[in-house]
Motif scaffolding. Structure first.
Motif, PDB file in Angstrom:
ATOM      1  N   GLY A  90       0.816  -1.208   0.000  1.00 22.30           N
ATOM      2  CA  GLY A  90       0.000   0.000   0.000  1.00 22.30           C
ATOM      3  C   GLY A  90       0.846   1.253   0.000  1.00 22.30           C
ATOM      4  N   ARG A  91       2.084   1.135   0.441  1.00 20.68           N
ATOM      5  CA  ARG A  91       3.013   2.267   0.402  1.00 20.68           C
ATOM      6  C   ARG A  91       4.007   2.121  -0.751  1.00 20.68           C
ATOM      7  NH1 ARG A  91       3.240   5.117   5.317  1.00 20.68           N
ATOM      8  NH2 ARG A  91       1.924   4.221   6.939  1.00 20.68           N
ATOM      9  N   VAL A  92       4.320   0.874  -1.096  1.00 19.07           N
ATOM     10  CA  VAL A  92       5.262   0.567  -2.168  1.00 19.07           C
ATOM     11  C   VAL A  92       4.582  -0.459  -3.070  1.00 19.07           C
ATOM     12  CG1 VAL A  92       7.534  -0.412  -2.709  1.00 19.07           C
ATOM     13  CG2 VAL A  92       7.237   1.015  -0.671  1.00 19.07           C
ATOM     14  N   PRO A  93       4.708  -0.361  -4.403  1.00 24.14           N
ATOM     15  CA  PRO A  93       4.095  -1.351  -5.303  1.00 24.14           C
ATOM     16  C   PRO A  93       4.498  -2.777  -4.954  1.00 24.14           C
ATOM     17  CG  PRO A  93       4.891   0.521  -6.560  1.00 24.14           C
ATOM     18  CD  PRO A  93       5.384   0.725  -5.154  1.00 24.14           C
ATOM     19  N   VAL A  94       3.557  -3.701  -5.130  1.00 24.19           N
ATOM     20  CA  VAL A  94       3.782  -5.087  -4.740  1.00 24.19           C
ATOM     21  C   VAL A  94       4.957  -5.704  -5.508  1.00 24.19           C
ATOM     22  CG1 VAL A  94       2.772  -7.398  -4.745  1.00 24.19           C
ATOM     23  CG2 VAL A  94       1.401  -5.455  -4.031  1.00 24.19           C
ATOM     24  N   LEU A  95       5.087  -5.395  -6.796  1.00 23.35           N
ATOM     25  CA  LEU A  95       6.205  -5.949  -7.566  1.00 23.35           C
ATOM     26  C   LEU A  95       7.551  -5.481  -7.011  1.00 23.35           C
ATOM     27  CD1 LEU A  95       5.379  -6.028 -11.396  1.00 23.35           C
ATOM     28  CD2 LEU A  95       5.777  -7.934  -9.839  1.00 23.35           C
ATOM     29  N   VAL A  96       7.623  -4.243  -6.555  1.00 23.84           N
ATOM     30  CA  VAL A  96       8.869  -3.722  -5.988  1.00 23.84           C
ATOM     31  C   VAL A  96       9.197  -4.465  -4.694  1.00 23.84           C
ATOM     32  CG1 VAL A  96      10.010  -1.684  -5.038  1.00 23.84           C
ATOM     33  CG2 VAL A  96       8.551  -1.470  -7.059  1.00 23.84           C
ATOM     34  N   LEU A  97       8.178  -4.684  -3.859  1.00 23.68           N
ATOM     35  CA  LEU A  97       8.392  -5.441  -2.626  1.00 23.68           C
ATOM     36  C   LEU A  97       8.796  -6.882  -2.931  1.00 23.68           C
ATOM     37  CD1 LEU A  97       5.401  -4.176  -0.463  1.00 23.68           C
ATOM     38  CD2 LEU A  97       7.817  -3.624  -0.160  1.00 23.68           C
ATOM     39  N   LEU A  98       8.214  -7.466  -3.984  1.00 24.28           N
ATOM     40  CA  LEU A  98       8.579  -8.828  -4.359  1.00 24.28           C
ATOM     41  C   LEU A  98      10.030  -8.890  -4.806  1.00 24.28           C
ATOM     42  CD1 LEU A  98       7.780 -11.756  -4.829  1.00 24.28           C
ATOM     43  CD2 LEU A  98       6.925 -11.096  -7.099  1.00 24.28           C
ATOM     44  N   VAL A  99      10.472  -7.905  -5.576  1.00 26.35           N
ATOM     45  CA  VAL A  99      11.877  -7.846  -5.988  1.00 26.35           C
ATOM     46  C   VAL A  99      12.783  -7.732  -4.771  1.00 26.35           C
ATOM     47  CG1 VAL A  99      13.600  -6.393  -7.133  1.00 26.35           C
ATOM     48  CG2 VAL A  99      11.474  -6.964  -8.306  1.00 26.35           C
ATOM     49  N   ARG A 142      10.808  -5.508   4.730  1.00 27.89           N
ATOM     50  CA  ARG A 142      10.178  -4.371   5.412  1.00 27.89           C
ATOM     51  C   ARG A 142      11.131  -3.178   5.466  1.00 27.89           C
ATOM     52  NH1 ARG A 142       6.934  -1.911   9.139  1.00 27.89           N
ATOM     53  NH2 ARG A 142       7.983  -0.912  10.892  1.00 27.89           N
ATOM     54  N   PHE A 143      12.385  -3.446   5.809  1.00 27.85           N
ATOM     55  CA  PHE A 143      13.375  -2.368   5.912  1.00 27.85           C
ATOM     56  C   PHE A 143      13.541  -1.666   4.576  1.00 27.85           C
ATOM     57  CE2 PHE A 143      17.800  -0.912   5.571  1.00 27.85           C
ATOM     58  CZ  PHE A 143      17.858  -0.051   6.654  1.00 27.85           C
ATOM     59  N   MET A 144      13.662  -2.461   3.489  1.00 26.08           N
ATOM     60  CA  MET A 144      13.816  -1.858   2.165  1.00 26.08           C
ATOM     61  C   MET A 144      12.539  -1.148   1.735  1.00 26.08           C
ATOM     62  SD  MET A 144      16.198  -4.493  -0.057  1.00 26.08           S
ATOM     63  CE  MET A 144      15.531  -6.049   0.529  1.00 26.08           C
ATOM     64  N   GLY A 145      11.377  -1.712   2.105  1.00 23.26           N
ATOM     65  CA  GLY A 145      10.117  -1.067   1.772  1.00 23.26           C
ATOM     66  C   GLY A 145       9.977   0.296   2.428  1.00 23.26           C
ATOM     67  N   LEU A 146      10.357   0.386   3.701  1.00 21.61           N
ATOM     68  CA  LEU A 146      10.294   1.671   4.398  1.00 21.61           C
ATOM     69  C   LEU A 146      11.210   2.698   3.741  1.00 21.61           C
ATOM     70  CD1 LEU A 146      10.270   0.454   8.121  1.00 21.61           C
ATOM     71  CD2 LEU A 146       8.367   1.489   6.860  1.00 21.61           C
ATOM     72  N   GLY A 147      12.399   2.239   3.341  1.00 19.34           N
ATOM     73  CA  GLY A 147      13.324   3.156   2.681  1.00 19.34           C
ATOM     74  C   GLY A 147      12.832   3.584   1.314  1.00 19.34           C
ATOM     75  N   LEU A 148      12.300   2.634   0.540  1.00 23.27           N
ATOM     76  CA  LEU A 148      11.811   2.957  -0.801  1.00 23.27           C
ATOM     77  C   LEU A 148      10.606   3.875  -0.755  1.00 23.27           C
ATOM     78  CD1 LEU A 148      12.156  -0.561  -2.477  1.00 23.27           C
ATOM     79  CD2 LEU A 148      13.459   1.496  -3.066  1.00 23.27           C
ATOM     80  N   ALA A 149       9.769   3.726   0.268  1.00 29.23           N
ATOM     81  CA  ALA A 149       8.577   4.574   0.383  1.00 29.23           C
ATOM     82  C   ALA A 149       8.942   6.040   0.535  1.00 29.23           C
ATOM     83  CB  ALA A 149       7.721   4.116   1.568  1.00 29.23           C
ATOM     84  N   LYS A 150      10.139   6.308   1.040  1.00 29.46           N
ATOM     85  CA  LYS A 150      10.563   7.696   1.251  1.00 29.46           C
ATOM     86  C   LYS A 150      11.185   8.325   0.008  1.00 29.46           C
ATOM     87  CE  LYS A 150      11.489   6.950   6.182  1.00 29.46           C
ATOM     88  NZ  LYS A 150      12.539   6.957   7.245  1.00 29.46           N
ATOM     89  N   VAL A 151      11.680   7.484  -0.910  1.00 31.36           N
ATOM     90  CA  VAL A 151      12.425   8.034  -2.048  1.00 31.36           C
ATOM     91  C   VAL A 151      11.743   7.825  -3.390  1.00 31.36           C
ATOM     92  CG1 VAL A 151      14.618   7.714  -0.844  1.00 31.36           C
ATOM     93  CG2 VAL A 151      13.796   5.919  -2.369  1.00 31.36           C
ATOM     94  N   MET A 152      10.747   6.927  -3.458  1.00 29.17           N
ATOM     95  CA  MET A 152      10.085   6.679  -4.731  1.00 29.17           C
ATOM     96  C   MET A 152       9.151   7.827  -5.087  1.00 29.17           C
ATOM     97  SD  MET A 152       9.221   2.617  -4.714  1.00 29.17           S
ATOM     98  CE  MET A 152       8.569   2.712  -6.376  1.00 29.17           C
ATOM     99  N   PRO A 153       8.791   7.962  -6.366  1.00 29.61           N
ATOM    100  CA  PRO A 153       7.864   9.022  -6.773  1.00 29.61           C
ATOM    101  C   PRO A 153       6.581   8.973  -5.977  1.00 29.61           C
ATOM    102  CG  PRO A 153       8.810   7.967  -8.698  1.00 29.61           C
ATOM    103  CD  PRO A 153       9.265   7.168  -7.506  1.00 29.61           C
ATOM    104  N   LYS A 154       6.019  10.148  -5.712  1.00 29.87           N
ATOM    105  CA  LYS A 154       4.865  10.258  -4.854  1.00 29.87           C
ATOM    106  C   LYS A 154       3.665   9.454  -5.328  1.00 29.87           C
ATOM    107  CE  LYS A 154       6.095  12.901  -1.425  1.00 29.87           C
ATOM    108  NZ  LYS A 154       6.014  12.415  -0.040  1.00 29.87           N
ATOM    109  N   GLU A 155       3.527   9.275  -6.651  1.00 25.98           N
ATOM    110  CA  GLU A 155       2.347   8.559  -7.102  1.00 25.98           C
ATOM    111  C   GLU A 155       2.354   7.115  -6.643  1.00 25.98           C
ATOM    112  OE1 GLU A 155       4.489   8.230 -11.331  1.00 25.98           O
ATOM    113  OE2 GLU A 155       4.190   9.920  -9.993  1.00 25.98           O
TER     114      GLU A 155
END
Length: 237
Positions: A90-99, A142-155
């Motif tokens: 919900g904060r990061v796309p599922v495919l990105v989290l899967l990667v 989870r750690f990478m997801g939290l970090g990516l949520a801060k730097v990925m494009p807002k959309e």
């Protein structure tokens, strides 16, 4: 290459290979104007993350721009919602989290087997080595997801409940939408962020082509049902 897919490291090799394939698919989709991760997110069933998402929406852009508590703290969240919220779904796309998960699982598995090989002279069976690899990969995701949520494009990072798409206008960007055959559409929410949806007409016999504006009326089986949006009074951007 044979050692890469050796029996004791095969699950980790497969994970890294799948990770590379997904990354190539996402990059290729971006180059031709598609969003595989966005399309996948729109296909997922509705998850009860609203307690987290609604509070995020209330604070985002406010004078303090405060992050809301994670979904696990929400009293109404079920076990699945808690796990998904903890993993940043919900904060990061599922495919990105899967990667992220596949990368962490594959690398940690190879490193663990290498350490065991160096200490005892032989690697563990893959099934046993997968246990510590999973124990590392899940929190690492989870750690990478939290970090990516801060730097990925807002959309991609601004949490918005897909139920809020009902009543919004979307534009068909690829394919022809008709009953039983969905097309890809683009929608801009109230925060000015872009979402990609799979849509099909809500009425029998109706079709929508690329460039048509449609009004989202409901979600059914992972696909958004839409009707023609021909009247300015219906537009809700």
């Amino acid at each position: 290459m044979a050692d890469f897919f050796a029996p004791e490291t095969a699950p980790f090799a497969v994970a890294l290979t799948l990770m590379a394939f997904i990354a190539i698919l996402e990059i290729g989709g971006m180059l031709i104007g598609l969003s595989p991760s966005g399309a996948l997110d729109s296909l997922l069933p509705e998850i009860d993350l609203d307690a987290d998402l609604d509070v995020d929406a209330d604070f985002a852009g406010g004078p303090f721009d405060v992050d809301a508590p994670a979904a696990p703290d929400a009293p109404g969240a079920g076990p699945l919602s808690q796990v998904l919220g903890w993993l940043c779904v919900g904060r990061v796309p599922v495919l990105v989290l899967l990667v992220a998960f596949l990368t962490a699982f594959g690398i940690s598995g190879f490193v663990f087997q290498g350490l065991v090989q160096g200490v005892v002279g032989a690697a563990l069976p893959a099934a046993l080595a997968a246990i510590p690899a999973l124990a590392i990969a899940v929190p690492a995701t989870r750690f990478m997801g939290l970090g990516l949520a801060k730097v990925m494009p807002k959309e991609h990072t601004e949490a918005v409940s897909s139920r809020s798409f009902v009543g919004k206008v979307a534009t068909v960007i690829r394919g022809e939408a008709r009953r039983g055959l969905a097309a890809e559409a683009k929608l801009t929410d109230g925060f000015g962020q872009t979402h990609y949806l799979l849509v099909e007409p809500d009425n029998d016999g109706e079709t929508f082509d690329q460039g048509d504006e449609v009004l989202v009326v409901r979600k059914a089986s992972g696909v958004y049902r839409v009707i023609a949006s021909a009247h300015p009074a219906m537009l809700d951007r």
